[in-house]
Design an enzyme around this catalytic site. Sequence first.
Site, PDB file in Angstrom:
ATOM      1  CB  THR A  15       0.528   5.786  10.023  1.00 46.42           C
ATOM      2  OG1 THR A  15       1.309   5.180   9.091  1.00 46.42           O
ATOM      3  CG2 THR A  15       1.709   6.628  11.006  1.00 46.42           C
ATOM      4  CG  ASP A  59       0.240  -1.395   5.779  1.00 48.64           C
ATOM      5  OD1 ASP A  59       0.134  -0.711   4.703  1.00 48.64           O
ATOM      6  OD2 ASP A  59       1.188  -0.865   6.727  1.00 48.64           O
ATOM      7  CB  SER A  60      -3.254   1.889   3.254  1.00 46.43           C
ATOM      8  OG  SER A  60      -1.970   2.274   2.900  1.00 46.43           O
ATOM      9  CG  ASP A  92       1.896   3.804   1.675  1.00 50.73           C
ATOM     10  OD1 ASP A  92       2.318   4.718   1.691  1.00 50.73           O
ATOM     11  OD2 ASP A  92       2.564   2.644   2.132  1.00 50.73           O
ATOM     12  CD  GLN A 279       5.766   7.667 -18.708  1.00 52.73           C
ATOM     13  OE1 GLN A 279       6.736   7.455 -18.294  1.00 52.73           O
ATOM     14  NE2 GLN A 279       5.012   6.375 -19.349  1.00 52.73           N
ATOM     15  CB  CYS A 280       3.309  13.994 -16.945  1.00 51.23           C
ATOM     16  SG  CYS A 280       4.267  13.792 -18.498  1.00 51.23           S
TER      17      CYS A 280
END
Length: 342
Positions: A15, A59-60, A92, A279-280
Amino acid sequence: MANATKILLVYTGGTIGMVKDYKTGALKAFNFNNLMKSIPELKQLDCSVDSVSFDEPIDSSNMNPTHWVKIATIIEGNYADFDGFVVLHGSDTMSYTASALSYMLEHLSKPVILTGSQLPIGDLRTDAKENLITSIQVAALRENDKAIIQEVCLYFEYKLYRGNRTTKINAEHFEAFASLNYPELAESGVHLKVNKEYLRKKKHTKALKVHKNLDDNVAVLKLFPGLNKNVLKSVLNIPDLKGLVLETYGAGNAPTEKWLLNEIKKAIKNGLYIVNVTQCSGGSVLLGQYETSEELQSLQIINGKDITTEAAVTKLMYLLGTGVSPKLFKTLFETPLRGELQ
């Protein structure tokens, strides 16, 4: 400006280098030289800025290990001629790229700062100008003729972070990134405040070594209530899979059902490297703290400690690519190589 600090901007896409087509409302990449013209403030910095751009900015979301090698190769080829590097990148996948580059650029003694923006540079309320200007300023910081920052960092919305400690946490706010397990390295307010105690300390003067072999035979599996045997087996038995990041609950916990533990045990025995990460968003894996992680510990699963998923995935790719022996793999993964875990 003969002795001015020399900074190289590496534009990959994203962007920050986009302009809005006001007829269609769509974003499109524009000539990178226009980006420089858009920010005359850059001339106030006591440094000279050159730029190099990907032939086709991406685009990332399309970022992959081939592009990481390309970025690392650009840095390697220009390393002797520049004092610092600013990589412009879509937000991203920026944390993945920052993590990958931290492993690939061994013995780095110059700043590599990744930045981007949530809004295009031509937008009325854009965050692109501040992110870019301060990233260049940070990359140019010197003390006793040496770079103050000597690692891969990510700068976004007034904060400088260690790159391999970051995660993108918001798709809409300007404050898009967080480093929940490691303090910020610098903060930009009225003054630029660098927290020197958190920077990586260099104990050597070895030459830059660039690692370009990354093995992408890795996967991520997030545990969830109801994960069934077929799904687990199909992931663990992916052809040529060498490494798996297993996102467990809380402090590294997993169900104690026998079938699940047996499948994991079998996969590890067959040579699959399985890394236990939480996954926290923040916190650390503490194997053996609860009964639900004791079993995983006994299986010799790799303890990801407080590493992010992004840093774990790229560390697997890096270690697999360097051909580390199976005997050393677990120990090396659990050792901080670039400050990515404690």
